[in-house]
Design an enzyme around this catalytic site. Structure first.
Site, PDB file in Angstrom:
ATOM      1  N   ASP A 477       1.031  -1.032   0.083  1.00 54.18           N
ATOM      2  CA  ASP A 477       0.018  -0.187  -0.019  1.00 54.18           C
ATOM      3  C   ASP A 477       0.627   1.253   0.142  1.00 54.18           C
ATOM      4  O   ASP A 477       2.115   0.940   0.282  1.00 54.18           O
ATOM      5  CB  ASP A 477      -0.778  -0.149   1.225  1.00 54.18           C
ATOM      6  CG  ASP A 477      -1.701   1.030   1.450  1.00 54.18           C
ATOM      7  OD1 ASP A 477      -2.409   1.678   0.401  1.00 54.18           O
ATOM      8  OD2 ASP A 477      -1.767   1.754   2.492  1.00 54.18           O
ATOM      9  N   THR A 479      -0.130   4.724   1.539  1.00 50.65           N
ATOM     10  CA  THR A 479      -0.154   5.420   2.612  1.00 50.65           C
ATOM     11  C   THR A 479      -0.064   4.751   3.953  1.00 50.65           C
ATOM     12  O   THR A 479      -0.570   3.814   4.094  1.00 50.65           O
ATOM     13  CB  THR A 479      -1.808   6.153   2.805  1.00 50.65           C
ATOM     14  OG1 THR A 479      -1.815   6.822   1.326  1.00 50.65           O
ATOM     15  CG2 THR A 479      -1.797   7.259   3.838  1.00 50.65           C
ATOM     16  N   ASP A 678      -1.573  -1.144   5.935  1.00 53.42           N
ATOM     17  CA  ASP A 678      -1.699  -0.357   7.294  1.00 53.42           C
ATOM     18  C   ASP A 678      -3.227  -0.341   7.924  1.00 53.42           C
ATOM     19  O   ASP A 678      -3.464   0.214   8.846  1.00 53.42           O
ATOM     20  CB  ASP A 678      -0.795   0.474   7.792  1.00 53.42           C
ATOM     21  CG  ASP A 678      -1.420   1.941   6.943  1.00 53.42           C
ATOM     22  OD1 ASP A 678      -1.759   1.917   5.788  1.00 53.42           O
ATOM     23  OD2 ASP A 678      -1.297   2.819   7.815  1.00 53.42           O
TER      24      ASP A 678
END
Length: 790
Positions: A477, A479, A678
């Protein structure tokens, strides 16, 4: 047209395949059979009578039948969570078949696992096994002590009682272990023999069972054994300690496994926490607090500042700044106006608004994310354990060796032929069962997990360690994984060299310190790090989606986006605007600071790339892994990050379903995929991936959905975790060699090959020594991992 038909007579995955092939022999029909639902979905151009399909099933052989009343395929909303407990085999021996009661798989004997989302307490299995382990240890330990002290000269135990008496004590102490604490292993062994799916339980059941039964016969009928089997005490050597130690060690492995499975529902629980239990319903001009279950489509709901949005809908009245990180993963709130869509589980900012409900219950996007996590986690079959693989070959070989030993002694021996045949055949079964086999995997895993924890890598189970070594694609991912995951002020663009930056920073700090917007907080942190202190601000005003206004020393200042500048009639100097355009092309966010007439500076805000990300990606690529980024951010930002980090590929504007679909596509190509993320939006992808890796700095949902957590949120630890995985797998293979080696060498001796030449049969001391050496070797080899560097 497409219809579904009930199918009876299917009990396993083989049945499902058989029925599917038979139905597809009917011309003009394309059939797909579901074992769990016991039904067939058949697509056909023209209606085909049910009798035709029944005839095809009858012709194929087997007792299978198709129902008479086809039902059209209807799309049904999927439930958010399963009501009542359902259980499935973690090895998926029978495909997707589930059971309504806990127990063991009828094929492989593994404990059935509660599906994610079940209301059954998933810790109950662990607690039951833990209690049984305590019982097993309590009774096995004294048996082991009695047995081992027989090897000590001048043993004081024999001053209290004879060896025969102590053998009887061992028998009594072994009964709770065999017939209560570990009886399930014998049930599984029997089931595996019936189904011919040999596994570790087959080997344990045969070996431990043979050792215990041999000991019983030796205790009750010592006279039937030849003198070669008698000890210097005049008794026949018994194996109660070998049987109980084997069973207790295997039970220890089951307890560790159950503890790992006990956490499978945690991700679902964390997601369910995102949905409020109550909502404020507007009806007939009045506000009332109602349960979330009472909300229907087209209802009007008031969402107050800081509340979680209860359903999917669109804004009917007011405006808001919504934290949608659970969907997009992006940390910057999204400004919403009348008509804009808002999602259940996202968080309202500091205003109140009214939404009209569009979707409720299982139809909401959050419910779909929960369902995706559930499906991905329950459909992912773990790889077959190495011990089971070895057992599938070792069990038939041992049984065959035992039978050949019996036949050879029965035919060739002159005196007491059948006694020698029986005793030596049993001896083969005893020596062939390595008690260290139950310790080989858990010992390496325990040491490996501890080693990982010392290096900031939390590993949930042995399966994660095993599969990480096979990964060839890493999905990341953006961000919070590649980047810091929060807006930070990168730099200030000035319209003129005459501007005094310290004075400007003081005004910016003074205004933004009164704002709750994340972009404002980024500039506040930056200014405070410069040692700037705020001054008094009067007539402060926050304008949603645009910025803030306030008076300092009698003059009005504004901080905000271009819309605010245009609305206030504030001029943006050409030179400053050109600099802003260049930054915006790189995906940066811009906030202007202006007096009443002209913008003086522009603040460049971005989600900063972590310093460790570049090196981490290079490390992974140097090992031959493909690194791909999937982000919910815009294409421009994705392009910038992808090119800067030298990624193999990247895709932008990816929703949770899109990320999961991409991983499924890669897996269909035969790739072994690790996913690092996350956010809540990453949870389905983390569950679907062969290995889910969560950033310790991320959300609880992501951490619970993943099998490995990097405490420091550093991507470089993926390479470390992979190295640890390879070390542990190599160590397990070495342990299996030690667990089997001594015992395999003892099989010919147990069979009696030395008897014609030296008059030697299997020495009970040799059997005990082989078991002891294999255990000591496994433990010592596992502990070597502690000294390895990552």
């Amino acid at each position: 047209m497409k219809h579904t038909y009930p199918i009876s007579g299917m009990t396993c995955q083989g049945c499902r395949s058989h029925v599917e092939k038979a139905l597809n022999t009917v011309e003009g029909a394309v059939a797909t059979v579901n074992l769990e639902k016991a039904e067939a979905t058949i697509e056909m151009e023209h209606h085909i009578p049910t009798e035709v399909f029944e005839k095809a099933l009858k012709a194929s052989g087997g007792n299978y039948h198709i129902g008479q009343s086809p039902q059209p395929m209807l799309a049904k909303p999927k439930p958010v969570a399963i009501q009542g407990a359902l259980y499935y085999c973690p090895m998926h021996c029978e495909g997707d078949k589930t059971y309504d009661k806990p127990g063991s798989c009828p094929v492989c004997g593994m404990d059935l696992v509660a599906q994610a989302g079940s209301t059954e307490d998933e810790n109950s299995t662990y607690q039951k096994l833990l209690f049984k382990l305590k019982i097993a240890i309590a009774f096995t330990l004294p048996i082991f002590i009695i047995s081992m002290t027989d090897m000590i000269p001048g043993n004081s135990l024999f001053q209290w009682a004879t060896m025969t008496t102590w053998n009887w004590v061992e028998l009594v102490l072994s009964i709770p272990v065999v017939f209560y604490a570990t009886w399930m292993f014998f049930e599984r062994a029997w089931q595996s023999l019936i189904s011919r799916h040999f596994n570790m339980f087959t080997l344990i059941g045969i070996g431990a069972g043979a050792a215990w039964l041999f000991s019983m016969i030796a205790l009750f009928f010592p006279s039937i054994f030849p003198h070669q089997f008698h000890s210097h005490h005049g008794t026949v050597y018994v194996y109660f300690e070998a049987a109980t130690v084997i069973l207790t060690l295997v039970l220890l492995g089951q307890v560790l496994e159950a503890r790992a499975h006990g956490k499978t529902n945690a991700a679902i629980r964390e997601l369910l926490k995102l949905v409020p239990n109550e909502a404020t319903l507007l009806r007939d001009g009045k506000e009332m607090i109602v349960s979330i279950d009472q909300i229907q489509k087209l209802d009007l709901i008031r969402v107050k500042p800081g509340e979680k949005i209860p359903v999917d809908g669109h804004i009917q009245e007011g405006h808001a700044s919504i934290d949608e990180s659970m969907i997009s993963g992006e940390p910057i709130p999204v400004d919403k106006q009348v008509g804009d869509i808002v999602r259940a589980g996202s968080i309202n900012g500091n205003t109140s608004f009214v939404l009209q409900t569009d979707k409720v219950g299982a139809e909401t996007l959050l419910a779909q994310i929960i369902d995706l996590v559930h499906q991905a986690s329950s459909s992912k079959a773990p790889i077959q354990k190495m011990a089971d693989t070895i057992s599938s070959y070792f069990v038939p070989a041992v049984v065959l060796s035992s039978l050949l030993t019996f036949i050879a002694w029965a035919l060739l021996a002159d005196e007491n032929a059948y006694t020698f045949a029986f005793v030596n055949a049993i001896a083969v079964l005893i020596i062939a069962c390595p008690c260290a086999l139950g310790l080989a995997t858990p010992m390496s895993v325990m040491v490996g997990v501890g080693k990982g924890a010392q290096n900031g890598i939390l590993i949930k189970n042995a399966e994660a360690l095993e599969k990480l070594a096979e990964v060839n694609v890493v999905i990341i991912d953006k961000t919070g994984t590649v980047t810091e995951g929060k807006p930070s002020l990168e730099k200030m663009l000035v319209s003129s060299e005459e501007i005094i930056e310290k004075d400007v920073w003081q005004k910016i700090l003074s205004l933004n310190i009164l704002s709750e917007h994340p972009l404002a907080k980024a500039s506040v942190v930056f200014a405070k790090n410069l040692g700037i202190s705020p001054v008094q601000v009067n007539q402060f005003e926050a304008i949603l989606g645009k910025g803030v206004l306030g008076q300092i020393a009698g003059k009005t200042y504004a901080i905000g986006n271009q819309k605010l500048m245009e609305e206030r009639g504030i001029n943006i100097p050409v030179d400053l605007f050109k600099q802003v355009l260049a930054e915006q092309k790189q995906g940066k966010t811009i906030s202007y600071f202006a007096d009443e007439k002209e913008a003086q500076v522009a603040l460049v805000i971005s989600d900063k790339i972590k310093e460790s990300s570049q090196q981490a990606i290079l490390d992974l690529q140097s090992e031959g892994l493909q690194v791909i980024m999937l982000t919910g951010d815009n294409q421009e930002t994705a392009d910038l990050v992808g090119k800067k980090l030298g990624l193999d590929a990247w895709k932008a504007q990816m929703l949770p379903q899109s990320k999961l679909d991409e991983i499924v596509r890669l897996q269909a190509e035969g790739k072994k995929v690790a996913m690092a993320g996350d956010g809540i939006n990453d949870a389905p992808a983390l569950s679907q991936a062969d290995i889910g890796i969560a950033m310790g700095t991320g959300t609880d949902v992501a951490i619970e959905s993943a099998e490995i957590t990097l405490i420091k949120g550093d991507l470089r630890d993926i390479a470390k975790a992979r190295k640890l995985s390879q070390m542990v797998i190599r160590n397990i293979k070495e342990n299996l060699f030690f667990a089997l080696g001594y015992n395999v060498l003892g099989i010919p001796i147990a069979a009696g090959v030395l008897y014609p030449f030296f008059g030697m049969l299997l020495s009970p001391m040799l059997a005990a020594l082989a078991m002891s050496f294999s255990s000591v070797s496994v433990i010592s080899n596992s502990l070597r991992l502690r000294g390895k560097a990552l």
